[in-house]
Design an enzyme around this catalytic site. Structure first.
Site, PDB file in Angstrom:
ATOM      1  N   LYS A  66       0.963  -1.271   0.044  1.00  0.00           N
ATOM      2  CA  LYS A  66      -0.151  -0.140   0.084  1.00  0.00           C
ATOM      3  C   LYS A  66       1.195   1.284   0.154  1.00  0.00           C
ATOM      4  O   LYS A  66       1.823   1.490   0.450  1.00  0.00           O
ATOM      5  CB  LYS A  66      -0.882   0.169   1.357  1.00  0.00           C
ATOM      6  CG  LYS A  66      -2.174   1.515   0.922  1.00  0.00           C
ATOM      7  CD  LYS A  66      -2.691   0.516   2.685  1.00  0.00           C
ATOM      8  CE  LYS A  66      -3.983   2.408   2.989  1.00  0.00           C
ATOM      9  NZ  LYS A  66      -4.536   1.718   4.016  1.00  0.00           N
ATOM     10  N   SER A 108      -9.507   1.225   3.267  1.00  0.00           N
ATOM     11  CA  SER A 108      -9.240   2.279   1.647  1.00  0.00           C
ATOM     12  C   SER A 108      -7.536   1.768   1.238  1.00  0.00           C
ATOM     13  O   SER A 108      -7.365   1.904   0.372  1.00  0.00           O
ATOM     14  CB  SER A 108      -7.906   3.315   2.966  1.00  0.00           C
ATOM     15  OG  SER A 108      -7.490   2.671   3.913  1.00  0.00           O
ATOM     16  N   SER A 135      -9.658  -0.942   7.479  1.00  0.00           N
ATOM     17  CA  SER A 135      -8.940  -0.449   5.691  1.00  0.00           C
ATOM     18  C   SER A 135      -7.929  -1.872   4.866  1.00  0.00           C
ATOM     19  O   SER A 135      -8.252  -1.872   4.137  1.00  0.00           O
ATOM     20  CB  SER A 135      -7.792   0.035   6.262  1.00  0.00           C
ATOM     21  OG  SER A 135      -9.085   1.350   5.967  1.00  0.00           O
TER      22      SER A 135
HETATM   23  N1  GLN Z   1     -12.916   3.289   6.479  1.00  0.00           N
HETATM   24  C1  GLN Z   1     -13.275   3.722   8.205  1.00  0.00           C
HETATM   25  C2  GLN Z   1     -11.983   5.771   8.266  1.00  0.00           C
HETATM   26  O1  GLN Z   1     -12.038   5.848   6.587  1.00  0.00           O
HETATM   27  C3  GLN Z   1     -11.793   3.140   8.404  1.00  0.00           C
HETATM   28  C4  GLN Z   1     -10.199   3.547   7.291  1.00  0.00           C
HETATM   29  C5  GLN Z   1      -8.589   3.008   7.825  1.00  0.00           C
HETATM   30  O2  GLN Z   1      -8.439   1.383   8.792  1.00  0.00           O
HETATM   31  N2  GLN Z   1      -7.232   3.437   7.358  1.00  0.00           N
HETATM   32  O3  GLN Z   1     -11.759   6.049   8.592  1.00  0.00           O
END
Ligand code: GLN
Length: 487
Positions: free
Chosen positions: A76, A151, A175
């Protein structure tokens, strides 16, 4: 089910294919298919071929390969890679080339991991669709009209589309697990502290954790075992506790207590509920004991997560000032204007919304009402999980209340998107490990996922339970899309 990593490793060792040929196949597949997926934001063919050459030399010299040696993979784009641009998919970090490696990447390089490129993500890991990326979102390999999730959407898109064997993502509130669920993959969020965060660009430091996204449970176990080492450069690092998880996969799960907390099933779409309930029956047939209970404090999870994560983000993202990293605005009269314009132009809408929210909940008039209250409730949730693990060995729950969103879902209503994180955020609040695995598909053929949640450092237990389910249901549930490289 045998994983891809062991299979490829065997093919390399027996000289059925050379690592260079294998890498070339992946690079060619990226050329062909990534235009559709938008999984990669930065391809690294030179680094990949160089690592492949080192592996081929080792094989020629008759040396044994390490578990992840020569396996084509991706990271990532919030994991620092020395000499390779790392942007967090934000305009503000475009052009930023780290001068050091994240610990996880340092570990993998020692195993000659073949890095194919850096993958797409929501800007600074804030989002659930990958669409807040400054490069546009990654697509779902099972249906290009839908998002890959977020994400870590790029990792899931690449692995689900067979453009990488595995990838490392980060999970602050879901994410890793949510995109794994959307793309029919295995996503492991380790116990907080088990994997070093050194070199992971911070979103919310008390929640962030790196972990693997793979197409099989065995692959997830092998990658997790390799990266879960103690690291003195991360003050919250503990490393893995206990034996490598890959050794525990085949243990019978007869008598294992699987807990079902009813709150995880509230507001879940019917087809998702049905698929997860069907999986519970599979566990019963494997001899697991199902125990039902309530966890009423779970209802606080979303507000607790969004208050605390935004508060931490507002502090962590203070460092992007136009002086030290990446983007700087063109025209300004003085320093203050430069910082203000750089941040206004460099950050996207979602990141700015969260910095504002975080600054608000930390401000003197509101600290007690929001931040402090959320911290107290974090403690309540930690205790609720402690109680739950008195009653069961693992908890089973849906990963997401629905399947992959159609594109532009987030743009229509960001708050609606926050609500879809309801099942993933609790374990980040409590620092626990959880793995998402596929458990079926919806009427449109999009994958449905469920998660197995464990007590601290019980990755071996949840991967064992995941592996036994995978073995019982087989390849029609655990399947990647029909594209990329087939091994
Ligand atoms: N969807 C969650 C957020 O928007 C989790 C994001 C993540 O785990 N980086 O914060």
């Amino acid at each position: 089910m045998e994983g891809k990593i062991k299979k490829i490793s065997r093919m390399l060792a027996s000289k059925e294919i050379s690592c260079t040929e294998l890498t070339q196949q992946y690079l060619a597949a990226m050329e062909r298919d990534d235009g559709k997926l938008n999984a990669y934001v930065n391809r690294t063919p030179d680094a990949a071929l160089q690592a492949a050459k080192a592996v081929d030399q080792k094989i020629a010299a008759g040396e044994a390969l390490l578990p992840l040696e020569g396996i084509p993979m991706t990271l990532k784009d919030n994991i620092s890679t020395k000499g390779i641009e790392t942007t967090c998919c934000s305009k503000i970090l475009k052009g930023y080339v780290p001068i050091y490696d994240a610990t996880v990447w340092e570990i993998l390089q020692k195993q000659n991991a073949v890095l194919l490129g850096k993958t797409n993500m929501d800007e600074f890991a804030m989002g659930s669709s990958c669409e807040t990326s400054c490069f546009g979102g990654a697509k779902n390999p099972h249906n290009l009209a839908h998002v890959a999730g977020g994400s870590s959407g790029g990792v899931a898109s690449a692995v689900g589309g067979n453009l990488a064997v595995y990838g490392l993502g980060s999970d602050t509130g879901g994410s890793i697990r949510q995109p794994a669920s959307f793309c029919g993959l295995v996503g492991l969020k380790p116990t907080y502290g088990a994997v070093s965060r050194y070199g992971l660009i911070a979103y919310a430091s008390s929640f962030d954790q790196i972990g693997p996204i793979t197409s099989t449970v065995e692959d997830a176990a092998l990658v997790y075992d390799a990266i879960s080492l103690y690291d003195e450069r991360d003050s919250t690092s503990s490393g893995r506790k206990g034996a490598p998880t890959a050794q525990s996969l085949v243990n019978p799960i007869k008598g294992m207590k699987i807990g079902i907390a009813k709150e995880y099933f509230e507001g879940i779409r019917d087809d998702v509920r049905t698929a997860v309930e069907e999986a519970i029956r599979v566990y019963e047939s494997l001899g697991a004991e199902i125990v039902h209970f309530d966890m009423p404090s779970l209802k606080y999870s979303l507000p607790v997560y969004y208050i605390l994560a935004c508060a931490e983000a507002s502090s962590n993202l203070g460092r992007y000032d136009g002086i030290r990293y990446g983007y700087r605005t063109d025209h300004y009269a003085d320093r203050d204007e430069m910082v203000c314009k750089t941040r206004s132009e460099g950050f996207g809408e979602e990141v700015k919304r969260r910095i504002l929210l975080g600054t608000y909940v930390l401000s003197s008039g509101y600290y007690d009402a929001y931040y402090k209250k959320a911290q107290n409730l974090r403690g309540t949730l930690v205790h609720a999980f402690e109680d739950a693990f008195q009653k069961c060995d693992v908890l089973l729950a849906p990963t997401v209340p629905m399947t992959a969103f159609p594109q532009n879902f987030t743009a229509q209503d960001p708050v609606e998107t926050y609500l879809t994180d309801i099942c993933t955020v609790p374990v980040n609040i409590a620092g626990l490990p959880a793995v998402s695995i596929p458990c079926g598909s919806d009427a449109a053929g999009l994958p449905i996922g469920m998660q197995l949640i464990g007590n601290r450092f019980c990755e071996g237990t949840i991967l064992n339970a995941a592996y036994q389910y995978e073995t019982a249901v087989g390849e029609h549930v655990f399947r990647t899309a029909d594209m990329g490289v087939s091994v």
